[in-house]
Write an enzyme that holds these catalytic residues in place. Sequence first.
Site, PDB file in Angstrom:
ATOM      1  N   LYS A  32       0.598  -1.232  -0.150  1.00  0.00           N
ATOM      2  CA  LYS A  32       0.505  -0.059   0.023  1.00  0.00           C
ATOM      3  C   LYS A  32       1.029   1.148   0.221  1.00  0.00           C
ATOM      4  O   LYS A  32       1.410   1.416   0.935  1.00  0.00           O
ATOM      5  CB  LYS A  32      -0.954  -0.433   1.019  1.00  0.00           C
ATOM      6  CG  LYS A  32      -1.998   1.125   0.951  1.00  0.00           C
ATOM      7  CD  LYS A  32      -2.997   1.036   0.150  1.00  0.00           C
ATOM      8  CE  LYS A  32      -4.267   0.404   1.386  1.00  0.00           C
ATOM      9  NZ  LYS A  32      -5.446  -0.081  -0.214  1.00  0.00           N
ATOM     10  N   THR A  71      -3.709  -5.515   0.518  1.00  0.00           N
ATOM     11  CA  THR A  71      -2.882  -4.333   1.026  1.00  0.00           C
ATOM     12  C   THR A  71      -3.713  -3.004   1.986  1.00  0.00           C
ATOM     13  O   THR A  71      -3.303  -2.711   2.895  1.00  0.00           O
ATOM     14  CB  THR A  71      -2.809  -2.848  -0.312  1.00  0.00           C
ATOM     15  OG1 THR A  71      -4.344  -3.335  -1.113  1.00  0.00           O
ATOM     16  CG2 THR A  71      -2.292  -4.362  -1.694  1.00  0.00           C
ATOM     17  N   HIS A  74      20.035  26.589 -11.589  1.00  0.00           N
ATOM     18  CA  HIS A  74      20.483  27.915 -12.491  1.00  0.00           C
ATOM     19  C   HIS A  74      19.773  29.439 -12.040  1.00  0.00           C
ATOM     20  O   HIS A  74      18.658  29.671 -12.002  1.00  0.00           O
ATOM     21  CB  HIS A  74      20.712  27.848 -13.744  1.00  0.00           C
ATOM     22  CG  HIS A  74      21.322  26.459 -13.829  1.00  0.00           C
ATOM     23  ND1 HIS A  74      22.410  26.505 -14.230  1.00  0.00           N
ATOM     24  CD2 HIS A  74      20.932  25.601 -14.811  1.00  0.00           C
ATOM     25  CE1 HIS A  74      22.610  24.881 -14.854  1.00  0.00           C
ATOM     26  NE2 HIS A  74      21.141  24.594 -14.924  1.00  0.00           N
TER      27      HIS A  74
HETATM   28  O1  LIG Z   1      28.402  22.784 -10.930  1.00  0.00           O
HETATM   29  C1  LIG Z   1      28.162  22.351 -12.056  1.00  0.00           C
HETATM   30  N1  LIG Z   1      28.697  21.711 -12.706  1.00  0.00           N
HETATM   31  C2  LIG Z   1      28.218  21.241 -13.892  1.00  0.00           C
HETATM   32  O2  LIG Z   1      28.494  20.208 -14.650  1.00  0.00           O
HETATM   33  C3  LIG Z   1      28.093  22.561 -14.790  1.00  0.00           C
HETATM   34  N2  LIG Z   1      27.776  22.504 -16.352  1.00  0.00           N
HETATM   35  C4  LIG Z   1      26.635  23.507 -15.605  1.00  0.00           C
HETATM   36  O3  LIG Z   1      26.513  24.074 -17.080  1.00  0.00           O
HETATM   37  N3  LIG Z   1      27.004  24.449 -15.367  1.00  0.00           N
HETATM   38  C5  LIG Z   1      27.131  23.485 -14.353  1.00  0.00           C
HETATM   39  N4  LIG Z   1      27.484  23.983 -13.172  1.00  0.00           N
END
Ligand SMILES: O=c1[nH]c(=O)c2[nH]c(=O)[nH]c2[nH]1
Length: 303
Positions: free
Chosen positions: A12, A57, A252
């Site tokens: 479950k 379950t 990013h």
């Molecule tokens: O810490 C990072 N590792 C990567 O492998 C990578 N590749 C990327 O484009 N930026 C980063 N930053």
Amino acid sequence: MGIRLGDHQYGKAENRIVRIQRDTARHEITDVNVSTCLRGAFEDAHLTGDQHAVLPTDTQKQTAYAYAKTVGLASIESYALALATHFVDDVEPVSGARVEVEQYGWTRVDADGTGAGHDHTWVRSGQEIRTAAVTVEGPADARRTWVTGGLKDLVILKSTGSEFHGFLQDEFTVLEPTNDRVMATALEAQWRFAGTDVDWNATYAGIKAAMVAVFAELQSLALQQTLYEMGRAVLEQFEDVVEVRMSAPNKHHFLYDLGRFGIDNDNEVFHADDRPYGLIQASVIRDDAPDAGSAWQQYSGLV
Ligand SMILES: O=c1[nH]c(=O)c2[nH]c(=O)[nH]c2[nH]1
């Protein structure tokens, strides 16, 4: 043509259990998501539809709720150990059981402004989800038990102290090297214990603190290096832990181009991009770690 049944398991998934301790006026709350899974002689259910060996379950669900009261949830690891051991010891066709638990944090509201926290009102904590997984296999005289603890969705960001340069370049490389960038991730980590005689809650708090400290303090040359150093710190500081596995999306933060408007942007305004993201994964393990056995054999996901 030969066709056979391969690996199989059933249980479950995602029992949402909230336990309140109300022995005094100051209540305690434990909020968990429990998945139970049985492994064993369940071929007939698949091959002929014969259910004689199948503990429903629904029964697994009822047991998970009953154990929240009788065993309690002092730690998710101890609860999962009790539940998995019960299925293996007390349900005849079961040769192995896996219990996976997520725990959601709650913080007392400060209704009277004293900082003491309200007795019975909380707000959900915005930080990480704590996780644990226990696998129990074999009869009592040949018992094997694996415990992993962990966390996920630990969103963490540093506004400097991160570099990325010296990387391999080819005809499609456009990324500029940097000595100063924002580094952010939503960390998922799981760590494997050597045994079961562990102060689960203190160890959890200590491991999280150790990982966060490395993320903050290390002058990072890559997220890869940060992950390795976080795992290494955990193994150095916690002798009960033999392996750490981590998965970290590189959230990013791209410097926004304000030059178009004649405005300086010295690492101050960023576009936080949600996708695509780099996804960096690594494990760090002791040379003498015992065999991982079924420790990482998940219920969530495919068999
Ligand atoms: O810490 C990072 N590792 C990567 O492998 C990578 N590749 C990327 O484009 N930026 C980063 N930053």
